[in-house]
Write a protein that holds these residues in place. Structure first.
Motif, PDB file in Angstrom:
ATOM      1  N   LYS A 105     -28.747 -93.736  84.630  1.00  0.00           N
ATOM      2  CA  LYS A 105     -28.488 -94.643  83.513  1.00  0.00           C
ATOM      3  C   LYS A 105     -29.517 -95.769  83.545  1.00  0.00           C
ATOM      4  O   LYS A 105     -29.928 -96.223  84.622  1.00  0.00           O
ATOM      5  N   SER A 106     -29.928 -96.225  82.371  1.00  0.00           N
ATOM      6  CA  SER A 106     -30.908 -97.290  82.277  1.00  0.00           C
ATOM      7  C   SER A 106     -30.464 -98.512  83.073  1.00  0.00           C
ATOM      8  O   SER A 106     -29.322 -98.977  82.947  1.00  0.00           O
ATOM      9  N   GLY A 107     -31.380 -99.033  83.907  1.00  0.00           N
ATOM     10  CA  GLY A 107     -31.079-100.216  84.704  1.00  0.00           C
ATOM     11  C   GLY A 107     -30.520 -99.923  86.082  1.00  0.00           C
ATOM     12  O   GLY A 107     -30.401-100.829  86.908  1.00  0.00           O
ATOM     13  N   HIS A 108     -30.176 -98.671  86.336  1.00  0.00           N
ATOM     14  CA  HIS A 108     -29.644 -98.295  87.641  1.00  0.00           C
ATOM     15  C   HIS A 108     -30.765 -97.873  88.578  1.00  0.00           C
ATOM     16  O   HIS A 108     -31.781 -97.314  88.151  1.00  0.00           O
ATOM     17  N   ASP A 109     -30.559 -98.118  89.898  1.00  0.00           N
ATOM     18  CA  ASP A 109     -31.599 -97.814  90.869  1.00  0.00           C
ATOM     19  C   ASP A 109     -31.141 -96.886  91.986  1.00  0.00           C
ATOM     20  O   ASP A 109     -31.923 -96.546  92.868  1.00  0.00           O
ATOM     21  N   THR A 110     -29.895 -96.487  91.955  1.00  0.00           N
ATOM     22  CA  THR A 110     -29.320 -95.669  93.031  1.00  0.00           C
ATOM     23  C   THR A 110     -28.749 -94.387  92.439  1.00  0.00           C
ATOM     24  O   THR A 110     -28.073 -94.421  91.405  1.00  0.00           O
ATOM     25  N   ALA A 133     -24.605 -89.062  90.002  1.00  0.00           N
ATOM     26  CA  ALA A 133     -24.050 -90.349  89.596  1.00  0.00           C
ATOM     27  C   ALA A 133     -25.069 -91.437  89.861  1.00  0.00           C
ATOM     28  O   ALA A 133     -25.801 -91.384  90.861  1.00  0.00           O
ATOM     29  N   SER A 134     -25.130 -92.415  88.988  1.00  0.00           N
ATOM     30  CA  SER A 134     -26.042 -93.531  89.220  1.00  0.00           C
ATOM     31  C   SER A 134     -25.268 -94.842  89.277  1.00  0.00           C
ATOM     32  O   SER A 134     -24.170 -94.963  88.739  1.00  0.00           O
ATOM     33  N   GLN A 156     -11.397 -78.231  92.719  1.00  0.00           N
ATOM     34  CA  GLN A 156     -11.377 -79.264  93.762  1.00  0.00           C
ATOM     35  C   GLN A 156     -11.999 -80.562  93.262  1.00  0.00           C
ATOM     36  O   GLN A 156     -12.648 -80.592  92.209  1.00  0.00           O
ATOM     37  N   GLY A 157     -11.807 -81.609  94.033  1.00  0.00           N
ATOM     38  CA  GLY A 157     -12.460 -82.874  93.732  1.00  0.00           C
ATOM     39  C   GLY A 157     -13.899 -82.854  94.202  1.00  0.00           C
ATOM     40  O   GLY A 157     -14.258 -82.099  95.110  1.00  0.00           O
ATOM     41  N   PRO A 158     -14.749 -83.663  93.591  1.00  0.00           N
ATOM     42  CA  PRO A 158     -16.151 -83.724  94.014  1.00  0.00           C
ATOM     43  C   PRO A 158     -16.289 -84.193  95.459  1.00  0.00           C
ATOM     44  O   PRO A 158     -15.525 -85.055  95.909  1.00  0.00           O
ATOM     45  N   GLN A 159     -17.276 -83.626  96.157  1.00  0.00           N
ATOM     46  CA  GLN A 159     -17.579 -84.008  97.535  1.00  0.00           C
ATOM     47  C   GLN A 159     -18.977 -84.621  97.582  1.00  0.00           C
ATOM     48  O   GLN A 159     -19.924 -84.050  97.033  1.00  0.00           O
ATOM     49  N   PHE A 160     -19.103 -85.724  98.272  1.00  0.00           N
ATOM     50  CA  PHE A 160     -20.370 -86.460  98.364  1.00  0.00           C
ATOM     51  C   PHE A 160     -21.393 -85.686  99.174  1.00  0.00           C
ATOM     52  O   PHE A 160     -21.104 -85.275 100.318  1.00  0.00           O
ATOM     53  N   ILE A 161     -22.599 -85.506  98.606  1.00  0.00           N
ATOM     54  CA  ILE A 161     -23.673 -84.819  99.323  1.00  0.00           C
ATOM     55  C   ILE A 161     -24.589 -85.846  99.982  1.00  0.00           C
ATOM     56  O   ILE A 161     -24.757 -85.860 101.195  1.00  0.00           O
ATOM     57  N   PHE A 162     -25.235 -86.685  99.175  1.00  0.00           N
ATOM     58  CA  PHE A 162     -26.080 -87.768  99.681  1.00  0.00           C
ATOM     59  C   PHE A 162     -26.392 -88.760  98.577  1.00  0.00           C
ATOM     60  O   PHE A 162     -26.083 -88.528  97.404  1.00  0.00           O
ATOM     61  N   GLN A 163     -27.005 -89.858  99.019  1.00  0.00           N
ATOM     62  CA  GLN A 163     -27.351 -90.941  98.102  1.00  0.00           C
ATOM     63  C   GLN A 163     -28.785 -91.378  98.356  1.00  0.00           C
ATOM     64  O   GLN A 163     -29.214 -91.474  99.515  1.00  0.00           O
ATOM     65  N   TYR A 164     -29.502 -91.670  97.256  1.00  0.00           N
ATOM     66  CA  TYR A 164     -30.883 -92.127  97.355  1.00  0.00           C
ATOM     67  C   TYR A 164     -31.029 -93.526  96.772  1.00  0.00           C
ATOM     68  O   TYR A 164     -30.499 -93.829  95.694  1.00  0.00           O
ATOM     69  N   TYR A 165     -31.755 -94.339  97.515  1.00  0.00           N
ATOM     70  CA  TYR A 165     -32.047 -95.704  97.093  1.00  0.00           C
ATOM     71  C   TYR A 165     -33.429 -96.053  97.607  1.00  0.00           C
ATOM     72  O   TYR A 165     -33.761 -95.755  98.759  1.00  0.00           O
ATOM     73  N   LYS A 201     -20.782-103.935  90.592  1.00  0.00           N
ATOM     74  CA  LYS A 201     -19.340-103.826  90.450  1.00  0.00           C
ATOM     75  C   LYS A 201     -18.805-102.499  90.966  1.00  0.00           C
ATOM     76  O   LYS A 201     -17.766-102.035  90.534  1.00  0.00           O
ATOM     77  N   ASN A 202     -19.514-101.906  91.935  1.00  0.00           N
ATOM     78  CA  ASN A 202     -19.029-100.708  92.626  1.00  0.00           C
ATOM     79  C   ASN A 202     -18.777 -99.533  91.706  1.00  0.00           C
ATOM     80  O   ASN A 202     -17.945 -98.699  92.011  1.00  0.00           O
ATOM     81  N   ILE A 203     -19.413 -99.484  90.560  1.00  0.00           N
ATOM     82  CA  ILE A 203     -19.119 -98.410  89.624  1.00  0.00           C
ATOM     83  C   ILE A 203     -20.251 -97.400  89.610  1.00  0.00           C
ATOM     84  O   ILE A 203     -21.411 -97.761  89.452  1.00  0.00           O
ATOM     85  N   GLN A 204     -19.879 -96.137  89.768  1.00  0.00           N
ATOM     86  CA  GLN A 204     -20.840 -95.046  89.612  1.00  0.00           C
ATOM     87  C   GLN A 204     -20.547 -94.336  88.294  1.00  0.00           C
ATOM     88  O   GLN A 204     -19.400 -94.042  87.983  1.00  0.00           O
ATOM     89  N   TYR A 205     -21.609 -94.064  87.556  1.00  0.00           N
ATOM     90  CA  TYR A 205     -21.501 -93.357  86.290  1.00  0.00           C
ATOM     91  C   TYR A 205     -22.027 -91.950  86.483  1.00  0.00           C
ATOM     92  O   TYR A 205     -23.115 -91.754  87.035  1.00  0.00           O
ATOM     93  N   PHE A 206     -21.258 -90.987  86.001  1.00  0.00           N
ATOM     94  CA  PHE A 206     -21.577 -89.589  86.260  1.00  0.00           C
ATOM     95  C   PHE A 206     -22.210 -88.901  85.055  1.00  0.00           C
ATOM     96  O   PHE A 206     -21.878 -89.199  83.899  1.00  0.00           O
ATOM     97  N   GLY A 207     -23.088 -87.948  85.367  1.00  0.00           N
ATOM     98  CA  GLY A 207     -23.615 -87.063  84.349  1.00  0.00           C
ATOM     99  C   GLY A 207     -22.659 -85.913  84.093  1.00  0.00           C
ATOM    100  O   GLY A 207     -21.607 -85.803  84.735  1.00  0.00           O
TER     101      GLY A 207
END
Lengths: 115, 113
Positions: free
Chosen positions: A26-31, A92-93, A41-50, A101-107
């Motif tokens: 999303k525009s303005g997001h960096d992570t 998610a970004s 099933q529920g989504p499972q976290f793979i990894f995060q890039y920053y 605000k701890n919010i991740q937005y998903f594609g």
């Protein structure tokens, strides 16, 4: 304002092949974070890039790797595909920093089928 | 470890019925809490959130209150519609974990006319 975009929408591969999935935040997001959602099933976290580096990783084997580019977009690579890798892959970004605000937005996700 | 538990589905309700989906969490620290919704064949949409104890998140007629004493974040809606049929995920994130989201297993809701 474009949200999180992922490509391709659907993908079919055979066992042993390699796959690359793409994500624009999303525009303005960096992570960027990647999740795997198996059917029912529920989504499972793979990894995060920053800042172009892997900052955190979930319980996934080294066959799963990623990359983040200077424009914050990201790729998820999976080598030596297994039947069990069939899933919806979600990107998610978010915005890093104490002020966020701890919010991740998903594609909408990429649905990978391994035959 | 940090985790989310939510009531098992599927849940089937008639239109205009009252909805409650229970959610409890375990976390080391002070998480933010979320409800995400996934419509058939689509990705996840953030439905509502609460970032501290006693906060109430609300959106599209849905509500949930962050209860620290019972570590709960139950989702409610007074009158469901057919268009609310979807899978609902309760989730948490922690600043100490760089905001990675931990999801519950999801609850499938079907609303029949």
């Amino acid at each position: 304002d474009a949200g999180v975009t992922q490509s391709p929408t659907h993908l079919i591969k055979t066992r042993g092949q390699q796959v690359t999935l793409r994500c624009s935040p999303k525009s303005g997001h960096d992570t960027v974070s990647w999740y795997q959602q198996a059917l029912g099933q529920g989504p499972q976290f793979i990894f995060q890039y920053y800042e172009e580096e892997e900052r955190q990783r979930g319980n996934f084997p080294d066959r799963f790797s990623g990359h983040q580019f200077p424009n914050y977009s990201s790729e998820l690579n999976v080598n030596a595909l297994l039947l069990g890798d069939s899933a919806l892959y979600l990107c998610a970004s978010s915005l890093a920093g104490r002020g966020s605000k701890n919010i991740q937005y998903f594609g909408a996700g990429t649905r990978l089928s391994v035959l | 470890g940090d985790s989310v538990t939510q009531m098992e589905g599927p849940v089937t309700l008639s239109e205009e019925a009252f909805l409650t989906i229970n959610c409890t969490y375990t976390a080391t620290g002070y998480p933010s809490l979320f409800w995400y919704v996934q419509y058939p064949g689509e990705g996840l949409q953030l439905l509502l959130k609460a970032t501290k104890a006693d906060d109430k998140g609300s959106n599209k007629g849905f509500e949930a209150t962050y209860r620290k004493e019972t570590t709960s974040f139950h989702l409610e809606k007074g009158s469901v519609q057919v268009s609310d049929s979807a899978v609902y995920f309760c989730a948490l994130s922690l600043k100490t974990s760089y905001d990675k989201v931990i999801f519950g297993p999801g609850t499938s809701l079907s609303v029949i006319p």
